[in-house]
Design an enzyme around this catalytic site. Structure first.
Site, PDB file in Angstrom:
ATOM      1  N   ASP A  59      -2.594   6.134  -3.510  1.00 58.17           N
ATOM      2  CA  ASP A  59      -1.430   5.575  -2.837  1.00 58.17           C
ATOM      3  C   ASP A  59      -0.891   4.436  -3.693  1.00 58.17           C
ATOM      4  O   ASP A  59      -1.334   4.228  -4.821  1.00 58.17           O
ATOM      5  CB  ASP A  59      -1.764   5.119  -1.417  1.00 58.17           C
ATOM      6  CG  ASP A  59      -2.832   4.030  -1.393  1.00 58.17           C
ATOM      7  OD1 ASP A  59      -3.594   3.931  -2.371  1.00 58.17           O
ATOM      8  OD2 ASP A  59      -2.919   3.283  -0.405  1.00 58.17           O
ATOM      9  N   SER A  98       0.815  -1.209   0.000  1.00 62.64           N
ATOM     10  CA  SER A  98       0.000   0.000   0.000  1.00 62.64           C
ATOM     11  C   SER A  98       0.855   1.267   0.000  1.00 62.64           C
ATOM     12  O   SER A  98       1.637   1.492  -0.913  1.00 62.64           O
ATOM     13  CB  SER A  98      -0.952  -0.048   1.198  1.00 62.64           C
ATOM     14  OG  SER A  98      -1.892   0.990   1.166  1.00 62.64           O
TER      15      SER A  98
END
Length: 447
Positions: free
Chosen positions: A245, A108
């Site tokens: 992200d 992530s």
């Protein structure tokens, strides 16, 4: 410590997170998720189970995805390798092709040396804690070891990105013609699909942070570093900036002036729009305890109830599924639109935010004014026992601070789930008041 954290297995690649661990984890996943009525019926019909595997652009994702695919194929699971794609794309594809489960290799928003393994069950949903525990236990047990023609095949999922992009475009209530959008893809998994989809939706697109080289993911760009996006929006005179992200399950935005619009504000905009279209189930938004007090007040003014959960998008998802709710998320930009996705989807969220701008003809600054953001101060008190959050002296101090703030603010103390630390969060009408009260409470917690 448990292997699974709040969002799968995560750690330093080739540190704790090795190829051996990835292979064994995949084999155990095949054992546990290969059970159940549907899986047994498929096997009884002579069919192998199917899994979708994808990754973000981290260089370590290459050997980790290879290990996962080897573990699955050696367990008799057919693998569709989707290559580099966002986490929400992986979740969507599992349901779209009726795969038995799927695996996403990503850490992530973490820096490039880290990586992670996220496992999704049938339908593209995250695993409950109990299933994660069963998989962890199965890592030490007997594995499935078919031979001959019963071993799994690994093939390229050739149209994976196209399927996902078509799904995103089909979800839009309005095209984006006339909008100039700057996209920051964090040198991550959305670097290909996000610009393409926004352009196909009609927007003029300027792109930054879309040149992944395996080691630059999240490096000074993306949803955790918004300065470059804000500067680029102002420089090119764009209407809006959208930041993802590394695995594109988040979306934050900046308006034409370069002012940040966070997840709470995005949820407020979408909730009001969805209610007007009759698409906000039970007129309810699901948010975490960290969402701003301004969100609660704005939703009350528009007749929208806010359900509150613990911190973490998995808890938001659980509550949404329990109540049949259609919108939820976090201040950090995880926004879940359950009509179209089983997890937070940064590309989907950005598209729908821009669609509301295009539909109404209003600027993002104007739309975001639906809520007043209360100044929020967070102090992390490190090196203390987590039980300090419920200590009687601390509780008395919290009660006194809450009484001082009245209806103009709130106090939240939250112990860390992973380290000796208590987080002190204070919202108030002024930043100075929030800072003062937070520091005073932090001193009491230090005790």
């Amino acid at each position: 410590m448990a292997l699974f954290g709040t969002d799968g297995v995560r750690g330093l690649a080739n540190g704790p997170l090795t190829a051996d661990l990835a292979l064994t984890l995949a084999q155990a996943t095949a054992v546990v998720l290969g059970q159940g009525r549907i899986a047994e019926a498929r096997k009884a019909a002579g069919k192998r189970l199917t899994a979708v595997v994808a990754r973000d652009p981290r260089i370590s994702g290459q050997f980790l995805s290879a290990a996962v695919e080897a573990g699955l194929a050696s367990s008799g699971v057919d693998v569709l390798d989707a290559g580099t794609l966002p986490t929400p794309a992986t979740a969507f594809l599992i349901g779209d092709i009726d795969a038995d489960f799927g695996v996403m290799i990503s850490a992530s928003h973490n820096p490039a040396p880290d990586n992670g393994i996220k496992i999704f069950a049938r339908g593209g949903v995250k695993l409950p804690d109990l299933v994660e525990q069963r998989i962890e236990e199965a890592m030490a047990g007997e594995k499935l070891r078919p031979t001959g023609g019963d071993v799994g095949r690994v093939v390229r999922f050739a149209d994976a990105e196209d399927r996902y992009a078509i799904h995103l475009l089909a979800s839009l209530p309005h095209r984006l013609d006339g909008l100039h959008v700057v996209l920051d893809c964090a040198h991550g998994a959305a670097s290909g699909v996000s610009p393409e989809t926004f352009r196909n939706a009609g927007a003029k697109v300027t792109v930054i942070g879309a040149d992944p080289d395996g080691i630059n993911i999240n490096d000074g760009v993306g949803s955790t570093h918004l300065d470059k996006l804000a500067a680029e929006v102002v420089r090119v005179g764009a209407d809006v900036g959208i930041a993802h992200d590394g695995d594109a399950d988040r979306c934050l935005a900046v308006d034409a002036n370069g002012t940040v619009v966070d997840g709470d504000q995005i949820m407020a905009i979408l909730a009001v729009a969805m209610k007007a279209r009759g698409q906000l189930a039970s007129n309810t938004l699901v948010a975490t305890v960290m969402s701003n007090l301004g969100l609660h007040r704005a939703m009350a003014e528009h007749g929208i109830h806010v359900e509150t959960t613990g911190v973490g998008d998995r808890y938001v998802l659980e509550r949404m599924n329990e109540g049949g709710f259609s919108l939820g998320g976090e201040q950090s930009g995880h926004v879940i639109m359950s009509r179209y996705a089983t997890t937070g989807d940064g590309v989907l969220t950005g598209l729908h935010l821009c669609a509301e701008m295009a539909r109404t003809g209003r600027s993002l600054q104007d739309l975001a004014s639906v809520m007043t953001v209360f100044p929020q101060v967070l102090v992390n008190v490190r090196g203390v026992e987590r039980t300090r959050a419920t200590d009687p002296d601390v509780a008395d101090a919290v009660a006194a601070a809450s009484a001082e703030l009245g209806d103009s603010g709130r106090v939240l103390l939250r112990p860390s789930g992973t380290e000796p630390m208590v987080r002190v969060m204070v919202e108030a009408a002024s930043h100075d008041d929030a800072q003062r009260i937070a520091e005073e409470l932090a001193e009491v917690v230090r005790g």
